[in-house]
Design an enzyme around this catalytic site. Sequence first.
Site, PDB file in Angstrom:
ATOM      1  N   LEU A   6      91.697 -26.963  62.890  1.00 45.36           N
ATOM      2  CA  LEU A   6      90.329 -27.474  63.147  1.00 45.36           C
ATOM      3  C   LEU A   6      89.500 -26.417  62.214  1.00 45.36           C
ATOM      4  O   LEU A   6      88.984 -25.233  62.713  1.00 45.36           O
ATOM      5  CB  LEU A   6      89.741 -27.282  64.444  1.00 45.36           C
ATOM      6  CG  LEU A   6      90.716 -27.947  65.465  1.00 45.36           C
ATOM      7  CD1 LEU A   6      90.104 -28.095  66.993  1.00 45.36           C
ATOM      8  CD2 LEU A   6      91.197 -29.386  65.235  1.00 45.36           C
ATOM      9  N   ALA A   8      86.389 -27.599  60.654  1.00 49.85           N
ATOM     10  CA  ALA A   8      85.277 -28.602  60.151  1.00 49.85           C
ATOM     11  C   ALA A   8      83.997 -27.983  60.608  1.00 49.85           C
ATOM     12  O   ALA A   8      82.784 -28.436  60.198  1.00 49.85           O
ATOM     13  CB  ALA A   8      85.280 -29.891  60.589  1.00 49.85           C
ATOM     14  N   GLN A  74      86.530 -34.802  58.870  1.00 49.26           N
ATOM     15  CA  GLN A  74      85.867 -35.225  60.166  1.00 49.26           C
ATOM     16  C   GLN A  74      84.544 -36.004  59.776  1.00 49.26           C
ATOM     17  O   GLN A  74      84.148 -35.830  58.949  1.00 49.26           O
ATOM     18  CB  GLN A  74      85.614 -33.851  60.860  1.00 49.26           C
ATOM     19  CG  GLN A  74      85.123 -34.223  62.113  1.00 49.26           C
ATOM     20  CD  GLN A  74      84.774 -32.940  63.106  1.00 49.26           C
ATOM     21  OE1 GLN A  74      85.354 -32.029  62.859  1.00 49.26           O
ATOM     22  NE2 GLN A  74      83.947 -33.176  64.138  1.00 49.26           N
ATOM     23  N   GLY A  79      81.878 -31.808  67.131  1.00 49.82           N
ATOM     24  CA  GLY A  79      82.712 -31.294  68.201  1.00 49.82           C
ATOM     25  C   GLY A  79      84.336 -31.293  67.875  1.00 49.82           C
ATOM     26  O   GLY A  79      84.977 -31.992  67.116  1.00 49.82           O
ATOM     27  N   ASN A 156      90.645 -20.175  77.759  1.00 47.78           N
ATOM     28  CA  ASN A 156      91.062 -21.064  76.676  1.00 47.78           C
ATOM     29  C   ASN A 156      90.885 -20.201  75.308  1.00 47.78           C
ATOM     30  O   ASN A 156      89.960 -19.816  74.743  1.00 47.78           O
ATOM     31  CB  ASN A 156      90.294 -22.131  76.742  1.00 47.78           C
ATOM     32  CG  ASN A 156      90.636 -23.266  75.664  1.00 47.78           C
ATOM     33  OD1 ASN A 156      91.644 -22.837  74.927  1.00 47.78           O
ATOM     34  ND2 ASN A 156      90.058 -24.529  75.648  1.00 47.78           N
ATOM     35  N   HIS A 306      77.686   3.338  41.715  1.00 49.79           N
ATOM     36  CA  HIS A 306      77.430   4.692  41.575  1.00 49.79           C
ATOM     37  C   HIS A 306      76.539   5.247  42.977  1.00 49.79           C
ATOM     38  O   HIS A 306      75.619   4.518  43.315  1.00 49.79           O
ATOM     39  CB  HIS A 306      76.698   5.346  40.471  1.00 49.79           C
ATOM     40  CG  HIS A 306      76.193   4.500  39.402  1.00 49.79           C
ATOM     41  ND1 HIS A 306      76.459   4.344  38.341  1.00 49.79           N
ATOM     42  CD2 HIS A 306      74.999   3.427  39.768  1.00 49.79           C
ATOM     43  CE1 HIS A 306      76.026   3.496  37.648  1.00 49.79           C
ATOM     44  NE2 HIS A 306      74.961   2.739  38.389  1.00 49.79           N
TER      45      HIS A 306
HETATM   46  P1  TTP Z   1      83.112 -23.306  67.390  1.00 51.67           P
HETATM   47  O1  TTP Z   1      83.390 -21.788  67.027  1.00 51.67           O
HETATM   48  O2  TTP Z   1      82.599 -23.785  68.362  1.00 51.67           O
HETATM   49  O3  TTP Z   1      81.986 -24.003  66.166  1.00 51.67           O
HETATM   50  P2  TTP Z   1      81.649 -23.365  64.747  1.00 51.67           P
HETATM   51  O4  TTP Z   1      82.851 -23.041  63.888  1.00 51.67           O
HETATM   52  O5  TTP Z   1      80.787 -24.688  64.119  1.00 51.67           O
HETATM   53  O6  TTP Z   1      80.810 -22.173  64.861  1.00 51.67           O
HETATM   54  P3  TTP Z   1      79.519 -21.886  65.432  1.00 51.67           P
HETATM   55  O7  TTP Z   1      79.209 -22.165  66.813  1.00 51.67           O
HETATM   56  O8  TTP Z   1      79.152 -20.643  64.865  1.00 51.67           O
HETATM   57  O9  TTP Z   1      78.453 -23.012  64.579  1.00 51.67           O
HETATM   58  O10 TTP Z   1      84.325 -24.262  66.849  1.00 51.67           O
HETATM   59  C1  TTP Z   1      85.840 -24.136  67.304  1.00 51.67           C
HETATM   60  C2  TTP Z   1      86.497 -24.245  66.207  1.00 51.67           C
HETATM   61  O11 TTP Z   1      86.649 -25.764  66.125  1.00 51.67           O
HETATM   62  C3  TTP Z   1      86.356 -23.948  64.965  1.00 51.67           C
HETATM   63  O12 TTP Z   1      87.499 -23.597  64.436  1.00 51.67           O
HETATM   64  C4  TTP Z   1      85.791 -24.872  64.138  1.00 51.67           C
HETATM   65  C5  TTP Z   1      86.378 -26.072  64.812  1.00 51.67           C
HETATM   66  N1  TTP Z   1      85.340 -27.336  64.847  1.00 51.67           N
HETATM   67  C6  TTP Z   1      85.735 -28.443  63.918  1.00 51.67           C
HETATM   68  O13 TTP Z   1      86.778 -28.302  63.444  1.00 51.67           O
HETATM   69  N2  TTP Z   1      84.797 -29.552  64.080  1.00 51.67           N
HETATM   70  C7  TTP Z   1      83.295 -29.520  64.883  1.00 51.67           C
HETATM   71  O14 TTP Z   1      82.799 -30.471  64.752  1.00 51.67           O
HETATM   72  C8  TTP Z   1      83.320 -28.210  65.769  1.00 51.67           C
HETATM   73  C9  TTP Z   1      82.085 -28.018  66.386  1.00 51.67           C
HETATM   74  C10 TTP Z   1      84.437 -27.343  65.473  1.00 51.67           C
END
Ligand code: TTP
EC number: 2.7.7.23
Length: 398
Positions: A6, A8, A74, A79, A156, A306
């Site tokens: 993940l 995105a 995505q 999410g 988790n 420097h």
């Molecule tokens: P998070 O760490 O919860 O979200 P984020 O990466 O956007 O960070 P922040 O809260 O600082 O904005 O996400 C957990 C994992 O899921 C991370 O690897 C990113 C991924 N993710 C997606 O691929 N798609 C999404 O829509 C979201 C929200 C997260």
Amino acid sequence: MDAIILCAGKGERLKPLTENRPKPMIPIAGKPILQHIIEKVEDLVDNIYLIVKYKKEKIVDYFKNHPKVKFLEQGEIDGTGQAVLTAKDYVDDEFLVINGDIIFENSLDEFLKYKYAIAVKEVKNPENFGVVVLDDENNIIEIQEKPKNPKSNLINAGIYKFDKKIFKLIEKTEISEREEREITDAIKQLIKEEKVKGIKLNGYWNDVGRPWDVLEANKYLLSKINTDIKGKIEENVVIKGNVIIEEGAIIKSNSVIEGPAIIKKGAIVGPLAYIRPYTVLMENTFVGNSSEVKASIIMKNTKIPHLSYVGDSIIGENCNFGCNTITANLRFDDKPVKVNIKGKRVESVRKLGVIMGDNVKTGIQVSFMPGVKVGSNCWIGASCLIDRDVDSNTFVYK
Ligand code: TTP
């Protein structure tokens, strides 16, 4: 067997480091977070589906020649659940899912033994995470979201083994209050219907969400390197500890390098520079005469020519420091340095310097107080003392 990673998310908490790159592309120990993850799965799976969206071109550009990597974008809805769902029509019957922002030590072989499994990690502050409760056979029986009174200290850890059933469960979940489709909602249903094994990670694990997490993960990964010196070392250079100096790097005379440290190709150090432990100098950086860099990540093409000091800091790409640019990294009262994260003042760690985006120029004698963030494309004029965050595209002058 396939893997879905993940990648995105927007990485808001890591701004300004994520202004020009997605979080998985932040370099830690000399390569993107995502590369560290891919190295953990590439021998276990047939295909690696990277779920991309925010700044996706940076990920595509870097990994496009990897034989197992495929990219899926995505859609509108945000999410982690929605991110997983993106791979529904592509992925094998059984697959691993991994958050694209974690640095971890354990191998993933054990996950392949189970149809459904989730990595869990023991932490001191479970109330900030998704808490997982296990039964006597380590099956997951409950998940609590950031509970005030956690029922366990296991959380988790963002690594999962699923089969296609998870897609049906995700599709049935509601969009949450923060307008996201979240994987935990589907998992809550999964544990009601199936045995889901909780696999305890006993090795290092870091959910890289905030700037100081980047530096901490960098320390861990550097602590594992072995010496490998291929660059040019001039006379009277002192090298101690484990140091990687890539071919095409030059260490000029009378410099001192204390490992663990990584100096990438095209980097020039010295003459008379001091590189201290847990430092990474990315490609084509320059740390020149009487400059000292300690426990910091200096991204590619950045020049510190420097009389400067950079400690416990992350400096973006293409920055140029005027003579005598100094970062402070410790408070007089020794209390944790405070940092603004998504509008809130948050305690970080005892030593933290500056967190800087890309393309920043400082004039002569610029100083930064601990924990300040400087956005990309800023000019900081001569003699300025920066004691609060600077938005990107700002010209600060006295
Ligand atoms: P998070 O760490 O919860 O979200 P984020 O990466 O956007 O960070 P922040 O809260 O600082 O904005 O996400 C957990 C994992 O899921 C991370 O690897 C990113 C991924 N993710 C997606 O691929 N798609 C999404 O829509 C979201 C929200 C997260």
